[in-house]
Design a protein around this motif. Structure first.
Motif, PDB file in Angstrom:
ATOM      1  N   THR A  57       7.655  53.291 -36.858  1.00 60.93           N
ATOM      2  CA  THR A  57       9.043  54.755 -36.565  1.00 60.93           C
ATOM      3  C   THR A  57       8.619  56.107 -36.301  1.00 60.93           C
ATOM      4  OG1 THR A  57       9.516  54.189 -38.953  1.00 60.93           O
ATOM      5  CG2 THR A  57      10.979  53.068 -37.761  1.00 60.93           C
ATOM      6  N   ARG A  58       7.579  56.523 -37.013  1.00 57.93           N
ATOM      7  CA  ARG A  58       7.167  57.678 -36.903  1.00 57.93           C
ATOM      8  C   ARG A  58       5.248  57.086 -37.196  1.00 57.93           C
ATOM      9  NH1 ARG A  58       9.970  60.802 -40.406  1.00 57.93           N
ATOM     10  NH2 ARG A  58      12.276  60.051 -41.419  1.00 57.93           N
ATOM     11  N   ALA A  59       4.969  59.090 -36.270  1.00 57.79           N
ATOM     12  CA  ALA A  59       3.582  59.497 -35.733  1.00 57.79           C
ATOM     13  C   ALA A  59       3.209  59.952 -35.804  1.00 57.79           C
ATOM     14  CB  ALA A  59       3.431  58.147 -34.740  1.00 57.79           C
ATOM     15  N   VAL A  60       2.150  60.558 -36.092  1.00 58.60           N
ATOM     16  CA  VAL A  60       1.065  61.564 -36.717  1.00 58.60           C
ATOM     17  C   VAL A  60      -0.086  61.639 -35.189  1.00 58.60           C
ATOM     18  CG1 VAL A  60       0.390  63.597 -37.527  1.00 58.60           C
ATOM     19  CG2 VAL A  60       2.431  62.240 -38.513  1.00 58.60           C
ATOM     20  N   VAL A  61      -0.491  62.773 -34.941  1.00 54.88           N
ATOM     21  CA  VAL A  61      -0.726  62.966 -33.522  1.00 54.88           C
ATOM     22  C   VAL A  61      -2.236  63.680 -34.005  1.00 54.88           C
ATOM     23  CG1 VAL A  61      -2.227  63.266 -31.458  1.00 54.88           C
ATOM     24  CG2 VAL A  61       0.560  62.003 -31.756  1.00 54.88           C
ATOM     25  N   ALA A  62      -2.536  63.419 -34.859  1.00 53.66           N
ATOM     26  CA  ALA A  62      -4.021  64.287 -35.704  1.00 53.66           C
ATOM     27  C   ALA A  62      -5.293  64.741 -34.902  1.00 53.66           C
ATOM     28  CB  ALA A  62      -4.202  64.281 -36.710  1.00 53.66           C
ATOM     29  N   ILE A  63      -4.520  64.707 -32.988  1.00 53.90           N
ATOM     30  CA  ILE A  63      -6.223  65.548 -32.140  1.00 53.90           C
ATOM     31  C   ILE A  63      -5.842  66.608 -31.855  1.00 53.90           C
ATOM     32  CG2 ILE A  63      -7.247  63.815 -30.364  1.00 53.90           C
ATOM     33  CD1 ILE A  63      -6.011  61.457 -30.086  1.00 53.90           C
ATOM     34  N   PRO A 101      10.689  56.833 -32.684  1.00 58.66           N
ATOM     35  CA  PRO A 101      11.281  57.874 -32.742  1.00 58.66           C
ATOM     36  C   PRO A 101      10.830  59.143 -33.009  1.00 58.66           C
ATOM     37  CG  PRO A 101      11.596  56.327 -34.094  1.00 58.66           C
ATOM     38  CD  PRO A 101      10.293  56.011 -32.818  1.00 58.66           C
ATOM     39  N   HIS A 102      10.146  59.459 -34.020  1.00 60.98           N
ATOM     40  CA  HIS A 102       9.506  60.378 -34.855  1.00 60.98           C
ATOM     41  C   HIS A 102       8.171  60.335 -34.887  1.00 60.98           C
ATOM     42  CE1 HIS A 102      13.679  60.703 -36.664  1.00 60.98           C
ATOM     43  NE2 HIS A 102      13.120  59.747 -36.742  1.00 60.98           N
ATOM     44  N   ILE A 103       7.675  61.823 -33.555  1.00 56.91           N
ATOM     45  CA  ILE A 103       6.491  61.729 -33.669  1.00 56.91           C
ATOM     46  C   ILE A 103       6.203  63.240 -33.705  1.00 56.91           C
ATOM     47  CG2 ILE A 103       4.416  61.509 -31.585  1.00 56.91           C
ATOM     48  CD1 ILE A 103       6.021  60.427 -30.061  1.00 56.91           C
ATOM     49  N   TRP A 104       5.101  63.378 -35.010  1.00 57.32           N
ATOM     50  CA  TRP A 104       4.516  64.484 -35.298  1.00 57.32           C
ATOM     51  C   TRP A 104       3.279  65.385 -33.849  1.00 57.32           C
ATOM     52  CZ3 TRP A 104       7.206  62.216 -38.162  1.00 57.32           C
ATOM     53  CH2 TRP A 104       8.477  62.753 -38.643  1.00 57.32           C
ATOM     54  N   GLY A 105       3.209  66.306 -33.767  1.00 64.15           N
ATOM     55  CA  GLY A 105       1.674  66.497 -33.248  1.00 64.15           C
ATOM     56  C   GLY A 105       1.299  67.831 -33.659  1.00 64.15           C
ATOM     57  N   LYS A 106      -0.030  67.688 -33.697  1.00 62.37           N
ATOM     58  CA  LYS A 106      -0.878  68.851 -34.162  1.00 62.37           C
ATOM     59  C   LYS A 106      -1.583  69.793 -33.002  1.00 62.37           C
ATOM     60  CE  LYS A 106      -5.510  70.233 -36.008  1.00 62.37           C
ATOM     61  NZ  LYS A 106      -7.019  70.274 -36.816  1.00 62.37           N
ATOM     62  N   ALA A 107      -0.902  70.734 -32.723  1.00 63.19           N
ATOM     63  CA  ALA A 107      -1.778  71.994 -31.675  1.00 63.19           C
ATOM     64  C   ALA A 107      -2.625  72.525 -32.264  1.00 63.19           C
ATOM     65  CB  ALA A 107      -0.366  72.595 -31.229  1.00 63.19           C
ATOM     66  N   ILE A 108      -3.957  73.090 -31.381  1.00 61.13           N
ATOM     67  CA  ILE A 108      -4.343  74.139 -31.894  1.00 61.13           C
ATOM     68  C   ILE A 108      -4.613  75.758 -31.181  1.00 61.13           C
ATOM     69  CG2 ILE A 108      -6.500  72.626 -32.698  1.00 61.13           C
ATOM     70  CD1 ILE A 108      -7.377  73.173 -29.334  1.00 61.13           C
ATOM     71  N   SER A 109      -3.082  75.768 -30.279  1.00 58.89           N
ATOM     72  CA  SER A 109      -2.838  76.444 -29.569  1.00 58.89           C
ATOM     73  C   SER A 109      -1.095  76.688 -29.824  1.00 58.89           C
ATOM     74  CB  SER A 109      -3.324  76.735 -28.435  1.00 58.89           C
ATOM     75  OG  SER A 109      -3.383  76.243 -27.789  1.00 58.89           O
ATOM     76  N   GLY A 116      -9.896  63.614 -38.743  1.00 58.81           N
ATOM     77  CA  GLY A 116     -10.199  64.472 -39.413  1.00 58.81           C
ATOM     78  C   GLY A 116     -10.531  64.958 -40.554  1.00 58.81           C
ATOM     79  N   ARG A 117     -10.309  66.585 -40.330  1.00 55.78           N
ATOM     80  CA  ARG A 117      -9.657  67.163 -41.434  1.00 55.78           C
ATOM     81  C   ARG A 117      -8.084  67.257 -42.126  1.00 55.78           C
ATOM     82  NH1 ARG A 117     -13.405  70.639 -40.197  1.00 55.78           N
ATOM     83  NH2 ARG A 117     -12.499  71.936 -39.373  1.00 55.78           N
ATOM     84  N   PHE A 118      -7.904  67.382 -40.962  1.00 58.85           N
ATOM     85  CA  PHE A 118      -6.133  67.646 -40.856  1.00 58.85           C
ATOM     86  C   PHE A 118      -5.685  65.996 -41.746  1.00 58.85           C
ATOM     87  CE2 PHE A 118      -2.136  67.200 -38.754  1.00 58.85           C
ATOM     88  CZ  PHE A 118      -1.238  68.106 -39.385  1.00 58.85           C
ATOM     89  N   GLY A 119      -6.617  65.204 -40.087  1.00 55.89           N
ATOM     90  CA  GLY A 119      -5.415  63.765 -40.471  1.00 55.89           C
ATOM     91  C   GLY A 119      -5.943  63.259 -41.338  1.00 55.89           C
ATOM     92  N   SER A 120      -6.767  63.196 -41.621  1.00 54.78           N
ATOM     93  CA  SER A 120      -7.228  62.461 -43.234  1.00 54.78           C
ATOM     94  C   SER A 120      -6.240  63.463 -44.392  1.00 54.78           C
ATOM     95  CB  SER A 120      -8.147  62.411 -43.447  1.00 54.78           C
ATOM     96  OG  SER A 120      -9.183  63.798 -43.939  1.00 54.78           O
ATOM     97  N   SER A 121      -5.958  64.378 -44.625  1.00 59.62           N
ATOM     98  CA  SER A 121      -5.533  65.029 -45.934  1.00 59.62           C
ATOM     99  C   SER A 121      -4.137  64.071 -45.773  1.00 59.62           C
ATOM    100  CB  SER A 121      -5.634  66.526 -45.604  1.00 59.62           C
ATOM    101  OG  SER A 121      -7.314  66.995 -45.944  1.00 59.62           O
ATOM    102  N   MET A 144       3.341  54.711 -41.571  1.00 57.51           N
ATOM    103  CA  MET A 144       3.021  55.540 -40.037  1.00 57.51           C
ATOM    104  C   MET A 144       1.464  55.478 -40.422  1.00 57.51           C
ATOM    105  SD  MET A 144       4.614  59.044 -40.130  1.00 57.51           S
ATOM    106  CE  MET A 144       5.186  59.440 -42.030  1.00 57.51           C
ATOM    107  N   LEU A 145       1.795  55.541 -38.767  1.00 59.41           N
ATOM    108  CA  LEU A 145       0.998  54.889 -38.121  1.00 59.41           C
ATOM    109  C   LEU A 145       0.261  57.096 -38.215  1.00 59.41           C
ATOM    110  CD1 LEU A 145      -1.059  54.170 -36.078  1.00 59.41           C
ATOM    111  CD2 LEU A 145      -0.083  55.302 -33.704  1.00 59.41           C
ATOM    112  N   VAL A 146      -1.247  57.871 -38.743  1.00 57.43           N
ATOM    113  CA  VAL A 146      -1.530  58.396 -38.198  1.00 57.43           C
ATOM    114  C   VAL A 146      -3.000  58.479 -37.829  1.00 57.43           C
ATOM    115  CG1 VAL A 146      -3.057  60.019 -39.900  1.00 57.43           C
ATOM    116  CG2 VAL A 146      -1.423  59.755 -40.574  1.00 57.43           C
ATOM    117  N   ILE A 147      -3.102  59.336 -36.533  1.00 63.25           N
ATOM    118  CA  ILE A 147      -4.460  58.592 -34.610  1.00 63.25           C
ATOM    119  C   ILE A 147      -5.192  60.705 -35.531  1.00 63.25           C
ATOM    120  CG2 ILE A 147      -4.235  58.858 -33.230  1.00 63.25           C
ATOM    121  CD1 ILE A 147      -1.772  57.631 -31.932  1.00 63.25           C
ATOM    122  N   GLY A 148      -6.009  60.436 -35.438  1.00 67.12           N
ATOM    123  CA  GLY A 148      -7.091  60.657 -35.932  1.00 67.12           C
ATOM    124  C   GLY A 148      -7.449  61.365 -37.375  1.00 67.12           C
TER     125      GLY A 148
END
Length: 212
Positions: free
Chosen positions: A64-70, A90-98, A7-12, A1-5
């Motif tokens: 195959t899975r990545a999280v953009v926690a920026i 193929p599977h991308i999760w993105g953190k949004a602030i709005s 910060g508090r959310f990404g590290s947790s 799993m790739l976690v980009i960012g």
């Protein structure tokens, strides 16, 4: 799993994934954060996630899975997500602030958008304003609510209470004092003090909880 960012959310998120047996590559442009989690995560790397070549060098295109926690830097979040989409992850999760940020991520091809601050605020609002013990929105206008069994279903078989037709909800689980949650059936008879988990439209779940 790739976690980009990281910060508090990404590290947790990254550390929770590790506890569930995932191998995690944590990436951040801040060397201090990368160093802080170097001993915790499987691998960590300092890199600019908006640089296509930098992402390819760490093998981002092979995940195959990545999280953009920026979350706080919209341009970086959008550019990073766009690059991962172009790479065919193929599977991308993105953190949004709005919600607007979330819509942009979806428009460029992000498969799953999460709004942690918004979702938590909404959850707490339901808990503070009503009688629910817990609340989770599954998707827009459909939720699970945890509440005490109201008086009108106590001592009666659930199949005979008509809660689905009268309140628009389904009792899916029940918990007795000192016991674990178990599935509810039409033959289940709630007792005073029982905790129930109900599913239904958000407004119906809220109204059912208010029966207490």
């Amino acid at each position: 799993m790739l976690v980009i960012g990281l910060g508090r959310f990404g590290s947790s998120l990254a550390m929770e994934l590790m506890t569930h047996g995932w191998e995690v590559l944590g990436l951040d442009s801040n060397p201090r954060l990368v160093q802080a989690y170097a001993e915790t995560l499987t691998h960590t790397v300092t890199a600019d996630s908006t640089d296509d070549e930098a992402l390819r060098q760490i093998g981002a295109n092979e995940f195959t899975r990545a999280v953009v926690a920026i979350g706080s830097h919209l341009e970086e979040s959008i550019l990073t997500t766009s690059l991962l989409v172009d790479m065919g992850v193929p599977h991308i999760w993105g953190k949004a602030i709005s919600r607007r940020h979330g819509r942009i991520l979806q428009q460029i091809g992000c498969h799953h958008v999460v709004l942690p601050e918004h979702d938590m605020g909404e959850r707490v609002a339901h808990l503070v304003s009503g009688r629910m013990l817990d609340y989770v929105e599954i998707e827009q206008d459909f939720a699970l609510g945890k509440t005490r069994a109201p008086r009108e279903i106590i001592g009666r078989k659930l199949g005979e209470t008509g809660v689905r037709s009268s309140h628009g909800i389904t009792v899916v689980c029940i918990k007795r004092h000192g016991e674990q949650f178990t599935y509810a059936t039409a033959e289940t008879v709630p007792k005073k003090g029982d905790i129930v988990i109900v599913a239904g439209r958000t407004n119906d779940v809220e109204r059912f909880a208010e029966l207490n």
